[in-house]
Design an enzyme around this catalytic site. Structure first.
Site, short mmCIF file in Angstrom:
data_model
loop_
_atom_site.label_atom_id
_atom_site.label_comp_id
_atom_site.label_asym_id
_atom_site.label_seq_id
_atom_site.Cartn_x
_atom_site.Cartn_y
_atom_site.Cartn_z
N GLY A 1 31.84 15.41 -6.55
CA GLY A 1 30.70 15.04 -7.54
C GLY A 1 29.70 14.08 -6.61
N GLY B 1 27.09 12.78 -8.76
CA GLY B 1 26.44 12.30 -9.96
C GLY B 1 26.27 10.76 -9.78
N GLY C 1 28.43 8.00 -10.39
CA GLY C 1 29.85 7.68 -9.85
C GLY C 1 30.01 7.86 -8.51
N GLU D 1 15.96 10.95 -28.05
CA GLU D 1 14.72 10.74 -27.09
C GLU D 1 14.08 12.15 -27.02
OE1 GLU D 1 16.20 7.24 -24.27
OE2 GLU D 1 16.87 9.66 -23.68
N ASP E 1 32.29 10.16 -16.54
CA ASP E 1 32.59 10.59 -17.75
C ASP E 1 33.98 11.38 -18.02
OD1 ASP E 1 30.39 9.68 -18.38
OD2 ASP E 1 29.08 11.38 -18.45
N ALA F 1 25.60 6.08 -17.50
CA ALA F 1 25.72 5.82 -16.08
C ALA F 1 26.21 4.47 -15.47
CB ALA F 1 24.20 5.93 -15.66
#
Lengths: 434, 434
Positions: B12, B14, B16, B176, B312, B323
C-alpha cells in the site's frame, strides 16, 4: 439577436466549426453549435497528453466555456446523424438519448476526420488510434503499463516485447509521438525503474510504407528529422508495409517478417467523418476515396448554397488536412453568411493562405517550413511553441502548458502519470493475451 | 544497503505506507512498496477532481516518482492477494498478470479502506462511490453529463431529475462535495447554459441517517457547517435513512418516500480493505465489524512481531480513519524497525497526536477544530488550505493546485471539464434507463 434571427447550425466544434462560430459573434444570427464531445480538442498537442506531460483539460476547453460570452450562440451536446436538406434540418441524437430535428437557414458541417485502418478495422483493438482525447488517455495508460509490465516480467523475451513500442505512420503525429516516447523512456523513467529495467532496452520503432518521414516537408527537413529521431534512439524503418497486427506485434510485408511489440500505435491514415457520406447522400454531392465531400470554391455543397462544409471532411484543391485551413475556411464561411445577410457582395472563392507547416521532433528540436523559410533546431522549436500557443484557446491553458513544458525541461518529470485502472485489471485493457 | 539487507515489504502506497517507506530512507533495509495503483492518491482533494477543478495528476503523483531518489526502495505495481506468515511471504499478482511470492523479514500492511454499501452492493451501479481517482473521473463525467442531459431534456420532470444531485453521507467527503457541486452549478455553469437551463433549479441534496453533518466535530461547528451549506443552496436532510437506490432516484425510510435524482453519490460508509480479513486469516488476528484488524499497541499483529498493520485497515483505540494517524503510524513503525535492527530500545506504544480535524464547506469557508481551537470562515479556510498543501506531496503539485484555486476564485471557471465519452455513449455510462 432578434427573435426571427437567421439560424446557423454548425456541426462540429473543432478548429473550423469554432472559428466560424466565433467569427459570427455580433452578427444578427442565432448560432447553434452541435458536437458529440463537450470539449474542443487541440489535436496538435494530443501526443503530449498521451505521454503524461499535459492533463487533458489543458488542451481541451469545454465548448460552452469557449463560447460563454457569445450571446448569439447556443451549444448542444449531441451527435448529428443525418441531414434533411429539403426540410432544412439536421437530425441530432442528444446526450440524453432523445432525438431532435434542428432547423437551419444556413448549415455548416465541420465534422472533421477519423482514423482509417485501410479496411483492416480488426487491427484497431490492438493498434490504438490517436485522434480523440479518450484515445490519448487510453494510450497513456497503455504506455505507462507497458513499462510496469516489463518491470514485472521475468522472461527476457517477454520483457523486450513490453519494452517495444511500434508506431505505424510517420506523419506529424507519429514523428512527434515517437520523439516523446523515446524522451519519456530515457529521461523520465530512467532512475525510477532502478534495478528493475534497463532503459537502453526500450525500443521505439517508427514504421511507414513510404520512404520518408513527414512526406509534405522539403527533403532537407525530412532528412534532418530522421537523423534527429535516430539520435533520440528511435528506430526509423521506412518502406515497411504493415500486413498484420495482433497482440504479439506487427507483421511486415514482404515476407511476413515480425516485429514483436505489446504496444502498437496507429497514426497511419485518416478518412473523413462518416457525416461526409451522409451529407453527400442528402445533397447529391460527390466524395473522394477518403470520404471527403467535393465542395464548390466557396465551400458550399454544389447546388445547395445554404449548406457549407469545411475542414478535414472536404476536398478542395490540394489543401492539407491541418488546423490552419480549417480555421481560415470557418472564418471565410462566416464572411459569406454575413455578406449574404447584409446583401453585399460575398467574398470571392476561398483561398488558402499557407503560412507554413511545422512538426516537433525532440524537446529542443522542431522543423518548420514557413513560406519557404526553413527553420530547425532550437529556432524551429521556438517558432513551433509560439505558433502552437497562439492557436491554443485561452490564456489559462497557454500559461499552464508553458509551465508544464518548463517543469519538464528543468526536471525531466511528468506530472500526469496516471493509470486509472488497478493492476489486476490491466490485463483486460492491455494487449496481453493472458 | 548491503546485499543481505533486512527486507521490508510495504503493501500500500497511501498515506501510511508511503510515510513508512520515506521514514526508512537511509536505513540499512531493502524496502519494496507494492500497490495496485501506480499513483499515491491525495484523497482529501478528490472531490475537487470530481468537480472539474483539478486534473488527476495534481493530486496523484506516481509512486515511482515520489520514491525516485530513495535508493533502498523498489516499487512494484501489483495487487497483494494473500499472506504466508510461516514462510514470511506476500502473494502478489503483478500488473502483467504473473504471480510472485515476495519474501520479507518485516511486513507492513497499509492497504487502507474501501467503500461500504452496508450489504447493498447492488446500489453501487447507481450510487457511485468516491474513493479512487477513477471514481472521481467517472463522477466528473456523470455530473457534467447530468447538466448536459438536463439541457437536452424537453420534459420538465425529466429535466429536474437530471438537475438533482443526491449525495448520501454527510461526513467530510459528502459535505465538501455538496458545497463544490452547488458552487459549480451556480457559478461555473450559470452563464454557459444560457437559455437552456435555469441554474436555480439545480438541487443538491445531502442526506444522512444521523441527525448531524460532520459527526466528529464540535456541535457549534456542525451547526455552522449546516447553515453554510444551506446558504450555498444545498438541501441538508438529516435523519433520513436510504432504503433503496435505482436509476430514478433514492427511496427513503420510513414510508418509502422517493427523491427523484439521476445522479447519486455514495459517501456514506467505509470498511477495511479485504486484505484486513486476509491478514487476520493468515495470522489468527481478530477483526472488528468493519473488517479492521485489531493490532497490538505497537501496530504489530498479535503474536507476529514482524508483521505490522496501520491506517484505515486497523482498529487501535478510537483513532479516526484519516490521513494524519496513518502517517504517524507509518513513521512510528519505521522507528520500531530501525530500533530493532540497531538493537536499541524500541519506542513505547503508538500514541496518536491529534492535531485537529478540518473540513471545507464553500470556496471561502472551512471549519477546523485544532486542539480545542475552533476556526471557521475565511480563517478556517486558510488553515485548511495550508494544512492540505503541506500534506500534498511535491512542490510542483502544491504550486499547480494553488494556481487552479486562484484561477477558480478569480474567474469561477474550471479547467478540467472533460467528458471523455462521446454523446452517443453517455446513455451507457450514465444512469439513464434508456
Amino acid at each position: 439577436m432578434t427573435a426571427a434571427a437567421h439560424r446557423v447550425v454548425i456541426v462540429g466544434a473543432g478548429f473550423g466549426g469554432l472559428a466560424a462560430a466565433r467569427a459570427l459573434k455580433g452578427a444578427d444570427v442565432a448560432v447553434t453549435v452541435v458536437d458529440r464531445m463537450n470539449h474542443h480538442l487541440f489535436q496538435p498537442l494530443l501526443y503530449q497528453v498521451a505521454t503524461a506531460l499535459l492533463p487533458p483539460g489543458d488542451i481541451a476547453p469545454a465548448v460552452r466555456d469557449v463560447l460563454r460570452d457569445q450571446h448569439n450562440a447556443t451549444v448542444l451536446l449531441g451527435e448529428a446523424v443525418g441531414f434533411d436538406v429539403e426540410a432544412r434540418a439536421v437530425e441530432v441524437v442528444l446526450s440524453d438519448g432523445s432525438h431532435r430535428s434542428l432547423g437551419y437557414d444556413t448549415l455548416l458541417v465541420a465534422a472533421g476526420a477519423t482514423d482509417s485502418y485501410f479496411g483492416h478495422d480488426e487491427w484497431r483493438a490492438v493498434a490504438r488510434p490517436m485522434k480523440t482525447l479518450r484515445d490519448a488517455v487510453e494510450l497513456r495508460s497503455r504506455l505507462l503499463a507497458a513499462f510496469e509490465n516489463a518491470a514485472a516480467a521475468e522472461d527476457p523475451v517477454e520483457r523486450d516485447r513490453w519494452l517495444t513500442i511500434a508506431i505505424v505512420g510517420a506523419g506529424p503525429t507519429g514523428v512527434e509521438l515517437a520523439g516523446q516516447v523515446a524522451a519519456m523512456a530515457r529521461r523520465t523513467l530512467r532512475r525510477q525503474f532502478r534495478g528493475l529495467l534497463d532503459p537502453t532496452r526500450v525500443r521505439v520503432v517508427l514504421l511507414d510504407a513510404v520512404d520518408s518521414v513527414l512526406p509534405p516537408f522539403p527533403a532537407k527537413l525530412r532528412a534532418r528529422t530522421k537523423r534527429t529521431l535516430e539520435k533520440l534512439g528511435v528506430e526509423v524503418r521506412l518502406g515497411e508495409k504493415v500486413s498484420g497486427v495482433d497482440a504479439d506485434g506487427v507483421e511486415l510485408d514482404p515476407g511476413g517478417r515480425r516485429l514483436p511489440a505489446r504496444t502498437v500505435v496507429w497514426s497511419a491514415g485518416v478518412k473523413a467523418s462518416p457525416l461526409g457520406e451522409e451529407l453527400a447522400k442528402a445533397t447529391g454531392a460527390e466524395t473522394d476515396r477518403k470520404g471527403r465531400v467535393l465542395v464548390a470554391p466557396d465551400c458550399s455543397v454544389p447546388g445547395r448554397p445554404e449548406v457549407f462544409a469545411i475542414g478535414d471532411m472536404i476536398s478542395l484543391g490540394s489543401i492539407p488536412g491541418v488546423a490552419a485551413p480549417a480555421i481560415q475556411e470557418g472564418r471565410y464561411v462566416a464572411r459569406v453568411i454575413t455578406a449574404r445577410l447584409a446583401g453585399t457582395r460575398p467574398p470571392g472563392p476561398f483561398r488558402y493562405h499557407d503560412r507554413g507547416t511545422m512538426a516537433t521532433v525532440s524537446p529542443g528540436d522542431a522543423v518548420a517550413d514557413v513560406r519557404g523559410l526553413r527553420l530547425s533546431g532550437l529556432i524551429g522549436k521556438l517558432a513551433w511553441a509560439l505558433v502552437h500557443l497562439t492557436y491554443l484557446i485561452g490564456w489559462r491553458n497557454r500559461i499552464a502548458v508553458v509551465a508544464e513544458w518548463t517543469w519538464m525541461m528543468a526536471t525531466g518529470r511528468r506530472s500526469q502519470r496516471i493509470i486509472l485502472e488497478p493492476a489486476s485489471e490491466q490485463r483486460i485493457t492491455g494487449t496481453h493475451p493472458g
